[in-house]
Write a protein that holds these residues in place. Structure first.
Motif, PDB file in Angstrom:
ATOM      1  N   ASN A   9      16.080 -65.708  95.710  1.00  0.00           N
ATOM      2  CA  ASN A   9      17.432 -65.146  95.812  1.00  0.00           C
ATOM      3  C   ASN A   9      18.061 -64.840  94.453  1.00  0.00           C
ATOM      4  O   ASN A   9      19.016 -64.074  94.371  1.00  0.00           O
ATOM      5  N   THR A  10      17.514 -65.430  93.393  1.00  0.00           N
ATOM      6  CA  THR A  10      18.025 -65.129  92.052  1.00  0.00           C
ATOM      7  C   THR A  10      17.283 -63.966  91.398  1.00  0.00           C
ATOM      8  O   THR A  10      17.716 -63.459  90.364  1.00  0.00           O
TER       9      THR A  10
ATOM     10  N   LYS B 192      12.466 -61.346 104.382  1.00  0.00           N
ATOM     11  CA  LYS B 192      12.573 -62.773 104.721  1.00  0.00           C
ATOM     12  C   LYS B 192      11.327 -63.514 104.237  1.00  0.00           C
ATOM     13  O   LYS B 192      10.205 -63.050 104.418  1.00  0.00           O
TER      14      LYS B 192
ATOM     15  N   GLY C 124       9.884 -62.567  94.421  1.00  0.00           N
ATOM     16  CA  GLY C 124      10.969 -61.643  94.121  1.00  0.00           C
ATOM     17  C   GLY C 124      10.454 -60.329  93.562  1.00  0.00           C
ATOM     18  O   GLY C 124      10.902 -59.245  93.953  1.00  0.00           O
TER      19      GLY C 124
ATOM     20  N   PRO D  59      19.655 -57.063  95.318  1.00  0.00           N
ATOM     21  CA  PRO D  59      20.546 -57.490  96.410  1.00  0.00           C
ATOM     22  C   PRO D  59      20.169 -56.970  97.802  1.00  0.00           C
ATOM     23  O   PRO D  59      20.133 -57.745  98.768  1.00  0.00           O
TER      24      PRO D  59
ATOM     25  N   LYS E 174      16.968 -58.636  98.896  1.00  0.00           N
ATOM     26  CA  LYS E 174      17.201 -60.052  99.211  1.00  0.00           C
ATOM     27  C   LYS E 174      17.652 -60.245 100.648  1.00  0.00           C
ATOM     28  O   LYS E 174      17.307 -61.244 101.293  1.00  0.00           O
ATOM     29  N   THR E 175      18.422 -59.311 101.156  1.00  0.00           N
ATOM     30  CA  THR E 175      18.935 -59.443 102.520  1.00  0.00           C
ATOM     31  C   THR E 175      18.020 -58.821 103.572  1.00  0.00           C
ATOM     32  O   THR E 175      18.253 -59.001 104.765  1.00  0.00           O
TER      33      THR E 175
ATOM     34  N   VAL F 292      12.644 -69.916  98.295  1.00  0.00           N
ATOM     35  CA  VAL F 292      13.725 -68.998  98.701  1.00  0.00           C
ATOM     36  C   VAL F 292      14.877 -69.049  97.705  1.00  0.00           C
ATOM     37  O   VAL F 292      15.472 -68.011  97.367  1.00  0.00           O
ATOM     38  N   SER F 293      15.202 -70.241  97.218  1.00  0.00           N
ATOM     39  CA  SER F 293      16.298 -70.386  96.255  1.00  0.00           C
ATOM     40  C   SER F 293      16.029 -69.562  94.995  1.00  0.00           C
ATOM     41  O   SER F 293      16.919 -68.861  94.491  1.00  0.00           O
TER      42      SER F 293
END
Length: 327
Positions: free
Chosen positions: A285-286, A297, A252, A290, A293-294, A281-282
């Motif tokens: 995503n936190t 990949k 992240g 934003p 995140k999208t 991935v989980s």
């Protein structure tokens, strides 16, 4: 003679792998030789040159048919001068002049040289058609490579992409091979995962096959931990959750900084497959911004042990990190 052949080399501590490619990056022939690390690795470069010349002869090719040779090497690589140093697993504590040795051995063709993790990143990125990629290899250590706009990010002293030496959030105080404490490598490498399991076992009192094995001083590996986690072993699940949390947070942070098209996870630990990927991935995503995140990949590597030679070949074809027209 038309220069339409390329050789990619992945120089490892045990084995040196080679690939002969055409100028469209199609693999035509693949081979390997043992890496002779005796006498401080003094035979390695000559053996490499001899093997290349022998393969050219066997395939009825000459040096003049080669666009160049790409090499991914461990240690600190000086792309401008064609040297490698601090590759301790090769016995190379002193600087090795790869460029001069190739020239002396009659391979007077362009040489393309980079760190082995960067090379693997370049291979994975080109196969995926992703121009911006961060590659993280989880194996004996934790390595990394960064590709931005299809260019290898080298850094000020050729040390960009040392992802394994980002700080771990687990804070166990494990000393890394680099000498610092709490590096990601100290917990997320194959050895690190075993050390985390042993540390967590100290105060673990629930029923667990992994815990029993550790208490009985049986040999365990990272694969043992993931295999038992897939069987819902409680300690193994806890260890996997801790490790993937650490990796996910690191991914992240990397993505927030660089926003690559993909972060690719490779190395032996990645063979844990979707269990590893889904948990990373989980967490990712936190942590990720934003929009990041999208647009970034997280995925598993696809080339396996061929990532290094593939990346080395692409370096030649795309002219990445070339020193000059002859070596």
């Amino acid at each position: 003679m038309k220069r339409n052949r390329v050789i990619g080399v992945d120089l490892g501590g045990t084995t040196t792998k080679f690939g002969l490619y055409n100028d469209q990056a199609k693999l035509l022939h693949q081979w390997a030789i043992p890496t002779d690390t005796t006498s401080n690795g003094s035979h390695i470069l000559k053996n490499m040159c001899d093997s290349i010349k022998q393969t050219l002869k066997e395939n009825e090719l000459t040096v003049d048919s080669l666009l160049g040779v790409g090499i991914g090497a461990p240690g600190v690589v000086d792309n401008e001068n064609g040297t490698v140093c601090n590759a301790f697993n090769l016995g190379w504590s002193d600087k090795q002049d790869v460029k001069t040795t190739f020239n002396e051995q009659g391979l007077t063709i362009p040489l393309y040289l980079t760190n082995d993790a960067n090379c693997a990143a370049y291979g994975e990125g080109n196969i995926s058609n992703d121009e911006s990629v961060v590659f993280i290899t989880l194996g004996t250590g934790v390595g990394g490579g960064v590709i931005i706009d299809n260019k290898i990010l080298q850094g000020n002293v050729n040390s960009a992409g040392e992802i394994g030496h980002m700080r771990s959030y687990l804070n166990y105080g494990f000393t890394c091979t680099c000498g610092n404490d709490n590096c990601l490598e100290s917990v997320a490498s194959a050895t690190g995962i075993v050390n985390v399991a042993k540390k967590e076992s100290e105060d673990f009192n629930e029923s667990s096959q992994l815990n029993k094995m550790i208490k009985e001083n049986k040999d365990i590996t990272a694969k043992t931990v993931f295999d038992l986690a897939k069987q819902d072993d409680k300690l193994a699940n806890k260890v996997v959750d801790l490790i993937t949390y650490d990796i996910g947070v690191s991914c992240g942070n990397i993505a927030n900084l660089l926003n690559p098209k993909s972060i690719i996870i490779g190395g032996g630990v990645s063979h844990a497959g979707t269990m590893l990927l889904d948990k990373i991935v989980s967490v990712f995503n936190t942590v990720a911004f934003p929009l990041v995140k999208t647009s970034t990949k997280i995925k598993l590597a696809t080339l396996g042990n061929d990532a290094g030679i593939t990346g080395a070949a692409y370096m030649v074809i795309k002219g990445e990190t070339k020193h000059d027209e002859t070596i």
